[in-house]
Write a protein that holds these residues in place. Structure first.
Motif, mmCIF file in Angstrom:
data_model
loop_
_atom_site.group_PDB
_atom_site.id
_atom_site.type_symbol
_atom_site.label_atom_id
_atom_site.label_comp_id
_atom_site.label_asym_id
_atom_site.label_seq_id
_atom_site.Cartn_x
_atom_site.Cartn_y
_atom_site.Cartn_z
ATOM 1 N N LEU A 1 -2.138 3.442 -13.799
ATOM 2 C CA LEU A 1 -1.765 2.238 -12.804
ATOM 3 C C LEU A 1 -2.125 2.051 -11.614
ATOM 4 N N ALA A 2 -1.251 2.800 -10.829
ATOM 5 C CA ALA A 2 -1.540 2.728 -9.495
ATOM 6 C C ALA A 2 -2.898 3.108 -8.912
ATOM 7 N N GLU A 3 -3.664 3.937 -9.616
ATOM 8 C CA GLU A 3 -5.168 4.210 -9.109
ATOM 9 C C GLU A 3 -5.819 2.963 -9.436
ATOM 10 N N GLN A 4 -5.608 2.324 -10.610
ATOM 11 C CA GLN A 4 -6.372 1.043 -10.786
ATOM 12 C C GLN A 4 -6.080 0.021 -9.641
ATOM 13 N N LEU A 5 -4.788 0.147 -9.012
ATOM 14 C CA LEU A 5 -4.692 -0.953 -7.932
ATOM 15 C C LEU A 5 -5.376 -0.684 -6.763
ATOM 16 N N VAL A 6 -5.555 0.437 -6.501
ATOM 17 C CA VAL A 6 -6.139 0.771 -5.189
ATOM 18 C C VAL A 6 -7.445 0.067 -4.869
ATOM 19 N N PRO A 7 -8.306 0.012 -5.843
ATOM 20 C CA PRO A 7 -9.534 -0.739 -5.423
ATOM 21 C C PRO A 7 -9.301 -2.296 -5.003
ATOM 22 N N ALA A 8 -8.429 -2.849 -5.822
ATOM 23 C CA ALA A 8 -7.907 -4.087 -5.673
ATOM 24 C C ALA A 8 -7.436 -4.442 -4.098
ATOM 25 N N LEU A 9 -6.439 -3.437 -3.894
ATOM 26 C CA LEU A 9 -5.939 -3.697 -2.644
ATOM 27 C C LEU A 9 -6.897 -3.351 -1.444
ATOM 28 N N ILE A 10 -7.884 -2.446 -1.685
ATOM 29 C CA ILE A 10 -8.708 -2.406 -0.715
ATOM 30 C C ILE A 10 -9.720 -3.471 -0.210
ATOM 31 N N ASN A 11 -10.031 -4.154 -1.597
ATOM 32 C CA ASN A 11 -11.110 -5.053 -1.385
ATOM 33 C C ASN A 11 -10.236 -6.491 -0.894
ATOM 34 N N LEU A 12 -8.890 -6.506 -1.178
ATOM 35 C CA LEU A 12 -8.099 -7.631 -0.361
ATOM 36 C C LEU A 12 -7.887 -7.384 0.930
ATOM 37 N N ARG A 13 -7.785 -6.159 1.543
ATOM 38 C CA ARG A 13 -7.837 -6.050 2.915
ATOM 39 C C ARG A 13 -9.284 -6.085 3.570
ATOM 40 N N ASN A 14 -10.305 -5.887 2.957
ATOM 41 C CA ASN A 14 -11.669 -6.139 3.403
ATOM 42 C C ASN A 14 -11.885 -7.624 3.509
ATOM 43 N N TRP B 1 0.724 -1.191 -0.143
ATOM 44 C CA TRP B 1 -0.118 0.062 0.088
ATOM 45 C C TRP B 1 1.081 1.160 0.228
ATOM 46 N N ASN B 2 1.914 1.300 0.714
ATOM 47 C CA ASN B 2 2.631 2.642 0.927
ATOM 48 C C ASN B 2 3.425 2.787 -0.357
ATOM 49 N N GLU B 3 3.938 1.628 -0.880
ATOM 50 C CA GLU B 3 4.697 1.603 -2.313
ATOM 51 C C GLU B 3 3.674 2.133 -3.256
ATOM 52 N N ASN B 4 2.489 1.713 -3.342
ATOM 53 C CA ASN B 4 1.635 2.108 -4.340
ATOM 54 C C ASN B 4 1.137 3.559 -4.093
ATOM 55 N N ALA B 5 0.972 4.163 -2.790
ATOM 56 C CA ALA B 5 0.809 5.355 -2.669
ATOM 57 C C ALA B 5 2.176 6.365 -3.126
ATOM 58 N N LEU B 6 3.226 6.123 -3.098
ATOM 59 C CA LEU B 6 4.349 6.875 -3.652
ATOM 60 C C LEU B 6 4.010 6.754 -5.322
ATOM 61 N N LEU B 7 3.595 5.478 -5.965
ATOM 62 C CA LEU B 7 3.438 5.432 -7.226
ATOM 63 C C LEU B 7 2.457 6.425 -7.722
ATOM 64 N N ILE B 8 1.399 6.666 -6.993
ATOM 65 C CA ILE B 8 0.269 7.597 -7.377
ATOM 66 C C ILE B 8 0.786 8.906 -7.559
ATOM 67 N N LYS B 9 1.776 9.425 -6.772
ATOM 68 C CA LYS B 9 2.153 10.714 -6.930
ATOM 69 C C LYS B 9 3.095 10.947 -8.102
ATOM 70 N N ASP B 10 3.669 9.862 -8.896
ATOM 71 C CA ASP B 10 4.302 9.812 -9.967
ATOM 72 C C ASP B 10 3.267 9.900 -11.065
ATOM 73 N N GLN B 11 3.489 11.190 -12.079
ATOM 74 C CA GLN B 11 2.453 11.122 -13.059
ATOM 75 C C GLN B 11 2.543 10.124 -14.360
ATOM 76 N N TYR B 12 3.624 9.483 -14.395
ATOM 77 C CA TYR B 12 3.639 8.294 -15.363
ATOM 78 C C TYR B 12 3.111 7.085 -14.824
ATOM 79 N N ASN B 13 3.116 6.817 -13.558
ATOM 80 C CA ASN B 13 2.645 5.704 -13.102
ATOM 81 C C ASN B 13 1.270 5.712 -12.372
ATOM 82 N N ARG B 14 0.742 6.802 -12.409
ATOM 83 C CA ARG B 14 -0.622 7.019 -11.581
ATOM 84 C C ARG B 14 -1.624 6.636 -12.173
#
Length: 262
Positions: free
Chosen positions: A161-174, A146-159
């Motif tokens: 893909l990183a934003e698409q990974l967020v819902p998957a990570l949230i669902n995994l945690r749930n 999660w922390n690594e993906n949060a840093l990638l969201i701040k990168d305009q080139y990887n944002r």
């Protein structure tokens, strides 16, 4: 009572079923023995249970069916939750694979560790210490991803893909929360205690309701076997991490995700 329940969970279900078989058979014999003693003391008096025996047997059958239905529903719910988590893990892995190689070098190993922690969670069985260790590792590896993906969201080139990974990570945690809640959710101890009391009382009255000399040992044994088998199935379904009725086939869907790791 919870401590006693945890200790019983470590005992083989077949052994417990055999113990219940002996107890049921013994209560049936005890009821017949008491009936003989009463009949000797009062030979001219007709001793009959009337409709009481049938009513108690019906109540026992009702509670037995209710308990069996409850544990079978919980078993199916746990199985479906594992399948759902396998799908989510696969989704997260596929989205991680879309990142550039420079990012995948660190992201994929973290995801692999997370996957292994989920496999270890099931392999822990009903051991509380191993379960807590697996859950702690799950939280640790999830926070890393999660922390690594949060840093990638701040990168305009990887944002994107990183934003698409967020819902998957949230669902995994749930899903981790859902699986743990499903593991803890069991048939209330009070229901099991009342069921056992009804079975023992019904066994006693079944023997007591027989006429002196009319006891059939084969019937009594069959009665004890059927009830102990029903109790065995309830115990097996109630703890699907061990025994013959388990969730191994569903868990294989998560284990097989190892093959998809680069």
């Amino acid at each position: 009572m919870n401590a006693l329940r945890e200790n019983l969970f470590q005992v083989n279900a077949m052994l417990l079923a055999f113990i219940f078989f002996i107890q049921i058979f013994a209560f049936n014999w005890l009821g017949y023995w008491v009936k003989k003693r009463v009949a000797k003391r009062q030979p001219d008096k007709e001793i009959s249970l009337g409709t009481a025996e049938g009513a108690l047997m019906g109540l026992m059958a009702l509670l037995l069916a209710f308990t069996f239905g409850m544990v079978s529903t919980k078993y199916e719910s746990r199985r479906q939750t594992i399948i759902d988590e396998a799908n989510l893990l696969n989704t997260g892995l596929l989205r991680c694979s879309l990142f550039p190689d420079s990012i995948k070098k660190t992201l994929i190993p973290d995801y692999k560790n997370y996957l292994e922690s989920r496999i270890a969670y099931y392999d822990a069985g009903d051991n509380p210490e191993k379960i807590n260790t697996a859950l702690e590792n799950t939280r640790k590896y999830f926070n890393g991803i999660w922390n690594e993906n949060a840093l990638l969201i701040k990168d305009q080139y990887n944002r994107p893909l990183a934003e698409q990974l967020v819902p998957a990570l949230i669902n995994l945690r749930n899903m981790v929360i859902s699986r743990e809640a499903g593991r803890i959710a069991t048939v209330p101890s009070l229901i099991l205690v009342v069921l056992l009391i009804l079975i023992f009382v019904a066994s006693f009255l079944t023997g007591y309701g027989l006429k002196p000399g009319g006891r059939n040992p084969v019937f009594s044994m069959a009665f004890a076997i059927m009830l102990s088998v029903a109790l065995y199935l309830i115990m097996e379904l109630g703890r699907p991490r061990q025994g013959y009725i388990n969730l191994e086939n569903a868990e294989k869907e998560i284990v097989n995700l190892r093959k998809n790791l680069p």
